[in-house]
Design an enzyme around this catalytic site. Structure first.
Site, PDB file in Angstrom:
ATOM      1  N   CYS A 149       0.856  -1.184   0.000  1.00  0.00           N
ATOM      2  CA  CYS A 149       0.000   0.000   0.000  1.00  0.00           C
ATOM      3  C   CYS A 149       0.893   1.235   0.000  1.00  0.00           C
ATOM      4  CB  CYS A 149      -0.906  -0.028   1.223  1.00  0.00           C
ATOM      5  SG  CYS A 149      -2.129   1.284   1.241  1.00  0.00           S
ATOM      6  N   HIS A 224      -8.656   4.432   1.228  1.00  0.00           N
ATOM      7  CA  HIS A 224      -7.955   4.757  -0.016  1.00  0.00           C
ATOM      8  C   HIS A 224      -8.645   5.918  -0.728  1.00  0.00           C
ATOM      9  CE1 HIS A 224      -6.274   0.389  -0.045  1.00  0.00           C
ATOM     10  NE2 HIS A 224      -5.631   1.192   0.796  1.00  0.00           N
ATOM     11  N   SER A 370      -5.899  13.695   7.172  1.00  0.00           N
ATOM     12  CA  SER A 370      -7.210  13.145   6.835  1.00  0.00           C
ATOM     13  C   SER A 370      -7.696  13.875   5.592  1.00  0.00           C
ATOM     14  CB  SER A 370      -8.183  13.357   7.995  1.00  0.00           C
ATOM     15  OG  SER A 370      -8.492  14.742   8.112  1.00  0.00           O
ATOM     16  N   MET A 371      -8.943  13.624   5.186  1.00  0.00           N
ATOM     17  CA  MET A 371      -9.474  14.288   4.001  1.00  0.00           C
ATOM     18  C   MET A 371      -9.641  15.794   4.195  1.00  0.00           C
ATOM     19  SD  MET A 371     -13.525  13.271   4.088  1.00  0.00           S
ATOM     20  CE  MET A 371     -13.285  11.510   4.036  1.00  0.00           C
ATOM     21  N   HIS A 392       2.882   6.711   8.817  1.00  0.00           N
ATOM     22  CA  HIS A 392       2.357   6.681   7.451  1.00  0.00           C
ATOM     23  C   HIS A 392       1.094   7.524   7.330  1.00  0.00           C
ATOM     24  CE1 HIS A 392      -0.828   4.106   8.888  1.00  0.00           C
ATOM     25  NE2 HIS A 392      -1.182   3.650   7.702  1.00  0.00           N
ATOM     26  N   ALA A 394      -1.970   9.962  10.004  1.00  0.00           N
ATOM     27  CA  ALA A 394      -2.338  10.500  11.310  1.00  0.00           C
ATOM     28  C   ALA A 394      -2.661   9.390  12.306  1.00  0.00           C
ATOM     29  CB  ALA A 394      -3.537  11.431  11.163  1.00  0.00           C
ATOM     30  N   GLY A 395      -3.226   8.275  11.833  1.00  0.00           N
ATOM     31  CA  GLY A 395      -3.593   7.180  12.736  1.00  0.00           C
ATOM     32  C   GLY A 395      -4.995   7.370  13.308  1.00  0.00           C
TER      33      GLY A 395
END
Length: 472
Positions: A149, A224, A370-371, A392, A394-395
């Site tokens: 990924c 994704h 995030s978005m 990779h 924010a978690g």
């Protein structure tokens, strides 16, 4: 000729227990000792019954001996009594369950080093955001289900005002040139990845070739995405040779689709069969890289990673064609993978990064938020205590189930509106509020990476309700 047929009752009388051994004994006598008297047959069988281990190598009687021996106890590989030390970044934001999972991983006899990134949260086997170094062993579940990924970004010499002036056209570009989840292109573009010899040499991979071709250029579901936004380059000495300032950017996040998930499932099952661990560590079963199975997984894993990269390249090629521009620069990095690297002493180790970005000295990568929050183009500092890794993303701080139970659509829509972000698709389980504060995450890893540029998303496409008719 022996005219008296051996029976099960005869064997019970000399001490045989009811079960399959009786049938095996009678079958062997009928096939190999038809001329032997019944008495002599029983005498021979009594000897095997008395000491079956003496006959394990006998060409004729070995099957009977195995049936008479007690079942072999499966050997459980013991964990080390204490977890090896590992470094934790952003410890204040990491839950106890994550630490417990990492402690278990650091008790594996093959583990030689580890680290937890500040975006870490619980997963299966190794926590997401966990980095684990092993010796001569690869752990399929420490790589992850979505093998390879990755993130991929293209920067364009297009005024960022296009995001407001031509937002409808950009949304149409995303709809026309991306596919998510079960949706695929009717006519996938060819790619050299499909000619790789692994598709012929590895049975489980061979069975996945048609599916892999059908999913070329598409993205998975969940978190994704493909999105347009604005990059601000801060570092005048950036590797792209570009002036500081603002650029239109396309950013994608996806993995190896069905092929990666199937490879992960097949080899995880194989590892768990061959490497029996205590219950709490069962998902950390490994494959020895000195075995055929270990080498086969390694080849399959690398193929899946390259396949994921091929999908991203096609996504960005389609968008570049739609924009009528070639990118000024491209940045790409992957996670959910295992690498052969050198430790501080110069020894080769296998470094698993399950949801962690490679951050070796001078290595570029992308850490998204995030978005509705910024992402970052970063340059690795090569910090040994992190095993040359960084977060990779924010978690998560909220599970998908809790997000659906807690959040409302109007609440999320208001949040996005205030952030100036338009979203196509997606669901409540990927709302910005389910993630940690990316700025705090970046603050926790200042020793691991330096920021080259900041990315702010503006038009985001994820897997969700299809609101428009799509064309191929």
């Amino acid at each position: 000729m022996n005219t008296l047929t051996l029976t099960g009752k005869d064997l019970l009388e000399i001490g045989f227990k009811p079960g399959k051994a009786i049938g095996i004994a009678i079958s062997i006598m009928e096939e190999t000792h038809p001329e032997t008297s019944k008495e002599k047959q029983l005498l021979l069988l009594a000897k095997v019954l008395a000491s079956p281990s003496d006959y394990q190598e006998d060409e004729v009687l070995a099957p009977l001996a195995e049936a008479l021996l007690p079942p072999k106890q499966e050997e459980i590989i013991s964990l080390m009594p204490e977890a090896k030390e590992y470094t934790i970044y952003g410890a204040a934001g990491i839950e106890a369950g994550v630490l417990s999972q990492m402690d278990t991983a650091m008790r594996l006899p093959v583990s030689v080093g580890g680290a937890l990134m500040p975006d870490a949260h619980q997963g299966y086997g190794l926590p997401i955001g966990g980095v684990l170094a092993t010796k001569d062993a690869v752990i399929p579940y420490a790589v992850g289900v979505d093998i390879g990924c990755r993130m991929s970004m293209s920067l364009y010499a297009i005024d960022a005002d296009i995001l407001t002036k031509q937002s409808e056209q950009l949304k149409r570009m995303l709809l026309d040139n991306t596919r998510f989840g079960t949706a695929t292109f009717k006519n996938p573009k060819d790619h050299a990845i499909m000619e790789r010899p692994e598709f012929a040499a590895i049975p489980v991979v061979k069975s996945l070739k048609d599916r892999a071709y059908s999913q070329l250029g598409s993205s998975g579901g969940g978190n994704h995405f493909v999105e347009f936004g604005v990059v601000e380059l801060h570092d005048a000495q950036n590797e792209f040779g570009l002036p500081t300032g603002h650029y239109l950017a396309a950013l994608s996040h996806s993995g190896s689709r069905g092929i990666g998930a199937s490879i992960a499932g097949h080899y995880t099952k194989l590892a768990m069969q061959n490497c029996r661990l205590p219950q709490e560590a069962r998902h950390l079963a490994w494959l020895d890289l000195n075995t055929a199975e270990g080498q086969e997984y390694w080849l399959a894993m690398n193929l899946a990673g390259d396949y994921a990269s091929a999908c991203h390249h096609q996504i960005h090629e389609r968008l570049a064609t739609a924009l009528g521009e070639q990118p000024l620069a491209v940045v790409e990095n992957h996670h959910n993978f295992a690498w052969k690297e050198k430790d501080a002493a110069g020894n080769e180790v296998i470094v698993h990064r399950k949801g962690a970005t490679p951050a070796g000295q001078g290595v570029l990568g992308i850490i998204p938020g995030s978005m509705a929050t910024p992402g970052f183009i970063v340059r690795g500092k090569g910090e040994a205590s992190s095993l040359n890794s960084a977060s990779h993303g924010a978690g998560r701080v909220m599970s998908r189930t809790k997000a659906k139970q807690t959040l409302s659509l109007p609440q999320v829509q208001l949040y996005l509106q205030e952030a100036g972000v338009e979203v196509i698709g997606s669901g409540l389980d990927e709302a910005p509020m389910v993630y940690k504060d990316i700025r705090q995450v970046m603050q926790s890893q200042q020793d691991l990476v330096e920021v080259v540029g900041t990315f702010n998303p503006r038009i985001v496409r994820m897997c969700g309700d299809e609101m428009y008719m799509e064309k191929d």
